[in-house]
Write an enzyme that holds these catalytic residues in place. Structure first.
Site, PDB file in Angstrom:
ATOM      1  CD  GLU A 144      27.969   0.101 -27.529  1.00  0.00           C
ATOM      2  OE1 GLU A 144      26.883   0.490 -28.144  1.00  0.00           O
ATOM      3  OE2 GLU A 144      29.025   0.559 -27.446  1.00  0.00           O
TER       4      GLU A 144
ATOM      5  CD  GLU B  92      30.464   2.708 -33.600  1.00  0.00           C
ATOM      6  OE1 GLU B  92      30.362   4.106 -34.002  1.00  0.00           O
ATOM      7  OE2 GLU B  92      29.582   2.318 -32.729  1.00  0.00           O
TER       8      GLU B  92
HETATM    9  C1  GLA Z   1      27.487   3.308 -30.396  1.00  0.00           C
HETATM   10  C2  GLA Z   1      28.236   3.696 -29.336  1.00  0.00           C
HETATM   11  C3  GLA Z   1      27.451   3.987 -28.014  1.00  0.00           C
HETATM   12  C4  GLA Z   1      26.112   4.569 -28.278  1.00  0.00           C
HETATM   13  C5  GLA Z   1      25.347   3.887 -29.072  1.00  0.00           C
HETATM   14  C6  GLA Z   1      24.077   4.486 -29.428  1.00  0.00           C
HETATM   15  O1  GLA Z   1      27.150   1.893 -30.040  1.00  0.00           O
HETATM   16  O2  GLA Z   1      29.436   2.906 -28.924  1.00  0.00           O
HETATM   17  O3  GLA Z   1      28.372   4.806 -27.203  1.00  0.00           O
HETATM   18  O4  GLA Z   1      26.358   5.861 -28.618  1.00  0.00           O
HETATM   19  O5  GLA Z   1      26.138   3.645 -30.527  1.00  0.00           O
HETATM   20  O6  GLA Z   1      23.387   4.778 -28.365  1.00  0.00           O
END
Ligand code: GLA
Length: 372
Positions: A245, A138
């Site tokens: 994710e 990020e």
């Molecule tokens: C981001 C992070 C993850 C997690 C999510 C929310 O996407 O990469 O590690 O913390 O947020 O749970």
């Protein structure tokens, strides 16, 4: 496993690895329901929190590997791969990385050295056993007038930490797949910036192999066309794509900005407090099925799709972006039972042979390398 259908991972065998995250309570042996589901249905594991810097090195030089070791143990037992998450991030990273003994801002070279030390210890410990690493998480800004997100790392070292993180990970395990991971990078100006960012790393010969599209999506947004274009653009850079994710929220307000528009309509923010209506469950099943059809179409580029969690009850989306709602973003319900979305994916897996269309940029590269 009793009362459970055939493993979902088997439905995608040979095409995609199906991943899930294991929470701290699962790794501590407290959530046996999630552990049983994960062992049975998934063949790639990511630690939800246990491998973030604050968990692995809470104090300088004091590494705590017990939960991560447990994740590797479970993975070995069920022949799953392990994805290390995440080496460098602006959140869940202890303050000691950035300050000196007197509590002042630490020197740039000191911070870089601490980062390299963290990476070489962690990646080195699991060399050959953690197959993929989310090296950097990020860093692209959400704001249209900003390229990189201003964060503690950028503040401490300038941009140097970015390439250095990948180089340190590569030195510690030359065979590991190294990933840049981020959210909302499939659309709009953030997508354009991410392409620029990745291209600049590749041009500088930084060892980066894949881009992780997090995939915190909802029933409609982003569109399939948007996601498809992003996959094509990332593949055209020569990178693999991982869906890292994935979850499909059924509630309004995927972005904090959306919530402002809903002010005064609070009852609409948490509409399924007691039960997920069948019609919404079916809609979500269709959405999952469409997403996975798309992923299978690009199976030369995408070889893993990881769900962020195991069942609805433990998803972070019950507390984000509003605390205490009841969301239903995953494939298993709060009792650990498979939902409509699960059955839709099982069905799709059975039909998967029909869904493969190779991306032209990928096939032309393969021809070029075969000729060379
Ligand atoms: C981001 C992070 C993850 C997690 C999510 C929310 O996407 O990469 O590690 O913390 O947020 O749970």
């Amino acid at each position: 496993m009793q009362n459970h259908p055939l493993p979902l991972k088997d439905a995608f065998q040979g095409c995609l690895r199906l991943g899930a995250t294991l929470s701290v309570s699962t790794l501590n042996g407290e959530d046996t329901v999630s552990e049983a589901i994960a062992r049975h249905h998934f063949d790639a594991f990511t630690a939800e929190n246990s491998m973030k810097p604050v968990n692995l090195q809470p104090r300088e030089g004091k590494f705590t590997f017990a939960q991560a070791d447990r994740l590797l143990e479970i993975a070995t037992q069920c022949e799953a791969i392990v994805v290390g998450h995440a080496l460098v991030w602006h959140q869940q990273t202890p303050q000691w990385f950035f300050v000196d003994e007197s509590g002042e801002k630490a020197r740039r070279d000191v911070v870089l050295q601490r980062m390299r030390h963290h990476i070489s210890n962690v990646v080195g410990r699991y060399r050959g056993r953690v197959q993929e690493w989310d090296v950097l998480n990020e860093v692209i800004s959400d704001k249209s007038d900003e390229f990189l997100r201003p964060n503690v790392w950028l503040d401490a070292t300038g941009e140097e930490y970015i390439a250095e993180a990948f180089r340190a990970a590569h030195a510690a395990d030359p065979h590991a797949v190294l990933i840049y991971n981020d959210y909302d990078i499939e659309s709009g100006q953030k997508h354009e910036k991410t392409l620029r960012f990745l291209k600049s790393l590749l041009d500088a010969n930084v060892p980066i192999h894949a881009v992780g599209i997090q995939g915190h999506w909802d029933l409609e947004d982003p569109t399939l066309a948007t996601i498809e274009r992003a996959i094509q653009n990332f593949a055209a850079l020569g990178l693999k794509v991982k869906i890292t994710e994935l979850d499909v929220s059924v509630l309004p307000g995927r972005h904090e900005a959306d919530l402002a528009a809903l002010q005064g309509y609070e009852e609409k923010l948490d509409p399924f407090k007691h039960i997920l209506p069948d019609a919404i469950a079916e809609r979500q099943a269709r959405r999952y099925s469409e997403l996975f059809s798309l992923f299978l179409k690009y199976r030369e580029t995408i070889d893993r799709v990881t769900l962020w969690g195991v069942h609805d009850g433990s998803s972070w989306l019950n507390n984000f972006p509003i605390h205490g709602r009841t969301n239903y973003p995953l494939l298993f319900d709060r009792k650990g039972q498979p939902k409509a979305a699960f059955h839709a994916l099982r069905q799709l897996g059975a039909e998967k042979e029909n869904t493969f269309i190779e991306h032209p940029a990928v096939s032309s590269r393969r021809v070029a390398s075969a000729v060379a």
